[in-house]
Design a protein around this motif. Structure first.
Motif, PDB file in Angstrom:
ATOM      1  N   THR A 129       1.411  20.220 -20.285  1.00 55.91           N
ATOM      2  CA  THR A 129       0.867  20.881 -19.334  1.00 55.91           C
ATOM      3  C   THR A 129       1.080  22.029 -18.665  1.00 55.91           C
ATOM      4  OG1 THR A 129       1.607  19.309 -17.425  1.00 55.91           O
ATOM      5  CG2 THR A 129      -0.412  18.373 -18.647  1.00 55.91           C
ATOM      6  N   LEU A 130       2.481  22.347 -18.777  1.00 53.28           N
ATOM      7  CA  LEU A 130       2.981  23.336 -18.177  1.00 53.28           C
ATOM      8  C   LEU A 130       2.661  24.762 -18.899  1.00 53.28           C
ATOM      9  CD1 LEU A 130       6.433  21.778 -17.643  1.00 53.28           C
ATOM     10  CD2 LEU A 130       4.585  21.937 -16.042  1.00 53.28           C
ATOM     11  N   ASN A 131       2.768  25.781 -18.109  1.00 52.93           N
ATOM     12  CA  ASN A 131       2.442  27.116 -18.767  1.00 52.93           C
ATOM     13  C   ASN A 131       3.561  27.550 -19.710  1.00 52.93           C
ATOM     14  OD1 ASN A 131       4.340  27.628 -16.775  1.00 52.93           O
ATOM     15  ND2 ASN A 131       3.363  29.393 -15.867  1.00 52.93           N
ATOM     16  N   LEU A 132       4.729  26.964 -19.421  1.00 53.47           N
ATOM     17  CA  LEU A 132       5.827  27.270 -20.609  1.00 53.47           C
ATOM     18  C   LEU A 132       5.204  26.903 -21.809  1.00 53.47           C
ATOM     19  CD1 LEU A 132       8.680  25.995 -18.593  1.00 53.47           C
ATOM     20  CD2 LEU A 132       7.971  28.390 -18.713  1.00 53.47           C
ATOM     21  N   GLY A 143       6.520  26.510  -8.959  1.00 53.05           N
ATOM     22  CA  GLY A 143       7.937  27.185  -8.402  1.00 53.05           C
ATOM     23  C   GLY A 143       8.456  28.234  -9.643  1.00 53.05           C
ATOM     24  N   THR A 144       9.662  28.808  -9.419  1.00 55.01           N
ATOM     25  CA  THR A 144      10.058  29.504 -10.555  1.00 55.01           C
ATOM     26  C   THR A 144      11.330  28.633 -11.255  1.00 55.01           C
ATOM     27  OG1 THR A 144      11.547  30.557  -8.988  1.00 55.01           O
ATOM     28  CG2 THR A 144       9.327  31.501  -9.262  1.00 55.01           C
ATOM     29  N   TRP A 145      11.627  29.284 -12.422  1.00 57.18           N
ATOM     30  CA  TRP A 145      12.599  28.684 -13.368  1.00 57.18           C
ATOM     31  C   TRP A 145      13.137  30.031 -14.025  1.00 57.18           C
ATOM     32  CZ3 TRP A 145      12.623  26.900 -18.764  1.00 57.18           C
ATOM     33  CH2 TRP A 145      13.943  26.380 -19.125  1.00 57.18           C
ATOM     34  N   PHE A 146      14.412  30.438 -13.871  1.00 61.34           N
ATOM     35  CA  PHE A 146      14.988  31.645 -14.465  1.00 61.34           C
ATOM     36  C   PHE A 146      14.085  32.639 -14.491  1.00 61.34           C
ATOM     37  CE2 PHE A 146      17.212  28.334 -16.747  1.00 61.34           C
ATOM     38  CZ  PHE A 146      18.571  28.552 -16.432  1.00 61.34           C
ATOM     39  N   GLY A 147      13.562  33.031 -13.155  1.00 60.86           N
ATOM     40  CA  GLY A 147      12.524  34.150 -13.246  1.00 60.86           C
ATOM     41  C   GLY A 147      11.083  34.021 -13.522  1.00 60.86           C
ATOM     42  N   HIS A 148      10.814  33.013 -14.111  1.00 60.47           N
ATOM     43  CA  HIS A 148       9.398  32.927 -14.560  1.00 60.47           C
ATOM     44  C   HIS A 148       8.830  31.777 -13.596  1.00 60.47           C
ATOM     45  CE1 HIS A 148       9.821  34.505 -18.410  1.00 60.47           C
ATOM     46  NE2 HIS A 148      11.069  33.927 -18.686  1.00 60.47           N
ATOM     47  N   SER A 149       7.453  32.124 -13.411  1.00 59.14           N
ATOM     48  CA  SER A 149       6.945  31.207 -12.490  1.00 59.14           C
ATOM     49  C   SER A 149       6.189  29.989 -13.277  1.00 59.14           C
ATOM     50  CB  SER A 149       5.739  31.878 -11.700  1.00 59.14           C
ATOM     51  OG  SER A 149       4.567  32.135 -12.596  1.00 59.14           O
ATOM     52  N   VAL A 150       6.538  28.743 -12.961  1.00 62.90           N
ATOM     53  CA  VAL A 150       6.024  27.458 -13.725  1.00 62.90           C
ATOM     54  C   VAL A 150       5.032  27.084 -13.084  1.00 62.90           C
ATOM     55  CG1 VAL A 150       7.018  25.323 -14.524  1.00 62.90           C
ATOM     56  CG2 VAL A 150       8.447  27.453 -14.607  1.00 62.90           C
ATOM     57  N   GLY A 151       4.071  26.464 -13.834  1.00 59.04           N
ATOM     58  CA  GLY A 151       3.026  25.694 -13.070  1.00 59.04           C
ATOM     59  C   GLY A 151       2.061  24.885 -14.307  1.00 59.04           C
ATOM     60  N   VAL A 152       1.074  24.141 -13.908  1.00 59.41           N
ATOM     61  CA  VAL A 152       0.263  23.452 -14.539  1.00 59.41           C
ATOM     62  C   VAL A 152      -0.979  24.245 -14.994  1.00 59.41           C
ATOM     63  CG1 VAL A 152      -1.031  21.266 -14.798  1.00 59.41           C
ATOM     64  CG2 VAL A 152       1.290  21.191 -13.673  1.00 59.41           C
TER      65      VAL A 152
END
Ligand SMILES: Nc1ncnc2c1ncn2[C@@H]1O[C@H](COP(=O)(O)OP(=O)(O)O)[C@@H](O)[C@H]1O
Ligand SMILES: [Mg+2]
Lengths: 308, 290
Positions: A129-132, A143-152
């Motif tokens: 489901t995550l944009n990653l 939120g963010t993770w290593f500078g990338h914004s993370v979300g569903v």
């Protein structure tokens, strides 16, 4: 009797049993061995329950097992190719309706299906489901993770929904088949469908002797438990017990398999299992096959019409 | 209720000639894995209509001899003839010979769990007749008759794991009777049965014998011996036959029974009291186990 003369002294002396002040020992939680054994007992209970359900009068119980196996397989394949949530939801609703028509308690049926789903799908669905993993429009930012914004993402949610709905529908179909068909009828059905006799025979025996071995394990454990007074070092002794039991059970299973073979040979078995059941397809089965065919055709048609 | 006589009528070929020899074992010696001796130069002849008890302590070779008589094990040395023909592993590979032999000899195993292996009771009973080439209709008729005779009709669709020990025994016996054998081998049939089922089984065995079946029973239960057998074959603990005679004679021979470990000194010592209570299984066991 004069056994007392030969018995060691401790055997004739009385042990201190309960202390007079009653239950002051620490309560003990069930360890994993115990849970396993309880699990074994539950398997037995479940099998009995399934046998009860399977012998009730109901829609699916009246369909020939072989016909049921084939149609359920076809429905499963249709479910696998559907790419639209709405169709899957409709199919799932249909399984619920069939469950009710077959006299299955609805809540029990739903629970049975959904209990499996987290195991099968949780691992795949949650990250998907995550944009990653599924890029797209973020609907729930996390939120963010290593500078990338993370979300569903919306796309992620849709594909997760698809997976969950497909799995739920598929499991429902399988559960419908197994709950409404006695195990032995299922085996007989496989036999009429030209599945090799040997395979069916072994399957049937495996099923029958699982219960025998489960009983053996339960008995061994009960016997051990009645001899266990001290619960220190529970887990490691439990592990040792499991190892020893597995060994003993394996030995028993082996000796038993030789006996069973002898018993079969004694009654004229020479490698060909014959069956007393012969099946006849009646009108009811034809209607069921037609209904399933229409459903499958409609599913595939709508799926095609909606495009990808 | 159809009686055992109806069952005998299944097979028109039942031969009524008295005194006919059906089994002849000559100098049979057998060891498991060529290491654990089980039969030591055993010779035995059984005639049609006899009730023979194979008597001996645990481990003396009774079950092994039954398996030899049923063509499941083959003597390392010595020979076994049944119904006039030699029974060997090679002969039993012949389909016709196998079918003929298996139809005529039925074996009720000691462990019903091993014998009751089908998914349902009905299929269990049908297994033998179907294997021996009976049609489905004829098999169904036999299954129906045998279930009525043994009062297990209501268990027809049950799975063996749902049955009690006594019920399993009935199913095991039904599955053998459905083949209508001429000779019935029973391995410790009354062990682990409650008293009511035990006496039912004894009556059944007697009825079968009266209808012309030859009965061979392995047992170490002295209490039921004089009813169940008209001939006792006694095994010693070194796997040899040491006596062969009517039960009355054998049961009176206390010295013999002690020497083969079927009776302990104690039972002899307070002989007067041991007759006031029944010779049940636990009684004998308590005397043996020290
Ligand atoms: N499968 C086996 N493997 C090795 N030894 C065996 C096996 N079955 C039986 N025996 C041995 O053969 C002997 C005779 O056994 P059995 O015929 O079962 O005696 P009984 O039925 O009189 O109690 C015993 O000493 C036993 O230990
Ligand atoms: Mg034995």
């Amino acid at each position: 009797m004069s056994t007392a003369a030969l018995a060691p002294e401790w055997l004739t002396a009385r042990e201190i049993a309960l202390c007079p002040c009653g239950c002051i020992g620490k309560r003990r939680k069930a360890n994993f061995v115990e849970k396993t054994i309880i699990g074994a007992a539950n398997v037995l209970k479940q099998a009995m329950f399934s046998a009860d359900v399977a012998s009730q009068p109901g829609l699916l119980q009246r369909i020939q097992p072989a016909v049921k196996v084939v149609t359920m397989l076809a429905l499963l394949m249709a479910t696998a190719v559907v790419r639209h949530l709405s169709i899957l939801v409709a199919l799932y609703a249909a399984t619920l309706a069939i469950a009710v028509a077959s006299g299955l308690p609805l809540w029990f049926f739903v629970k049975r299906v959904w209990l499996f789903i987290p195991i099968f799908t949780g691992v795949i669905v949650v990250p998907a489901t995550l944009n990653l993993i599924t890029p797209g429009r973020v609907v729930i930012p996390l939120g963010t993770w290593f500078g990338h914004s993370v979300g569903v993402t919306a796309q992620g949610l849709t594909s997760a929904g698809l997976i969950v709905a497909r799995v739920a529908t598929s499991i429902s179909l399988v559960v419908l088949l197994t709950l409404t068909t006695p195990w032995n009828k299922l085996l007989a059905a496989l036999r009429t469908m030209r599945v090799p006799k040997m395979f069916v025979l072994v399957l049937g025996m495996a099923y029958r002797y699982i219960f025998y071995l489960l009983e053996t394990v339960t008995d061994m454990y009960t016997a051990r438990k009645s001899r266990t007074a001290n619960h220190r070092n529970n887990t490691s002794s439990g592990r040792a017990f499991v190892a020893a039991t597995a060994g003993a059970t394996f030995g028993k299973a082996h000796a038993l398999s030789i006996e069973v073979h002898d018993a079969m040979v004694a009654r004229g078995y020479t490698g060909n299992a014959r069956s007393i059941d012969h099946f006849q397809i009646v009108k009811r089965d034809v209607v069921w096959v037609l209904a399933c065919s229409v459903t499958i055709a409609a599913t595939l048609g709508v799926n095609y019409a909606l495009g990808s | 209720m159809p009686s055992a006589v109806d069952i005998a009528a299944f097979d028109a070929s039942v031969c009524a000639r008295e005194d006919q020899e059906i089994f002849r074992v000559e100098h049979a010696t057998f060891s498991y894995l060529e290491r654990f001796p089980a039969l030591n130069d055993v010779s035995l002849t059984v005639r049609r209509g006899e009730k023979v008890a194979l008597l001996g302590a645990n481990g003396c070779g009774k079950s092994t001899l039954l398996k030899v008589l049923d063509g499941l094990l083959f003597a390392d040395r010595g020979s076994f003839h049944a119904f006039g023909a030699e029974v060997t592993e090679a002969n039993l590979e012949d389909e016709q010979f196998n079918e003929g032999f298996r139809t005529r000899v039925g074996f009720v195993f000691q462990n019903s769990d091993a014998q009751v292996f089908s998914p349902t009771v009905r299929e269990e009973i049908a297994f033998g007749p179907l294997n021996l080439g009976l049609s489905i209709d004829a098999t169904q008729q036999r299954v129906h008759d045998v279930m009525r005779m043994l009062e297990i009709s209501d268990l027809a669709e049950r799975a063996p794991y749902q049955l009690s020990g006594g019920q399993k025994k009935r199913v095991a016996i039904a599955s053998v009777l459905a083949m209508n054998p001429e000779v019935l081998l029973f391995d410790e049939p009354t062990a682990a049965l409650d008293p009511r089922t035990q006496s039912w089984l004894i009556d059944l065995i007697l009825e079968l014998n009266q209808s012309g079946k030859t009965i061979i029973i392995a047992t170490h239960d002295l209490a039921t011996l004089d009813v169940l057998a008209d001939r006792c074959v006694v095994f010693s603990e070194d796997h040899q036959i040491v006596a062969d005679g009517p039960p009355g004679t054998i049961l009176r021979d206390t010295e013999l029974l002690i020497s083969v470990n079927l009776l302990h000194d104690h039972a002899h010592d307070h002989g007067s009291t041991s007759h006031t209570h029944p010779h049940d299984e636990s009684h004998h066991d308590s005397h043996r186990e020290h």
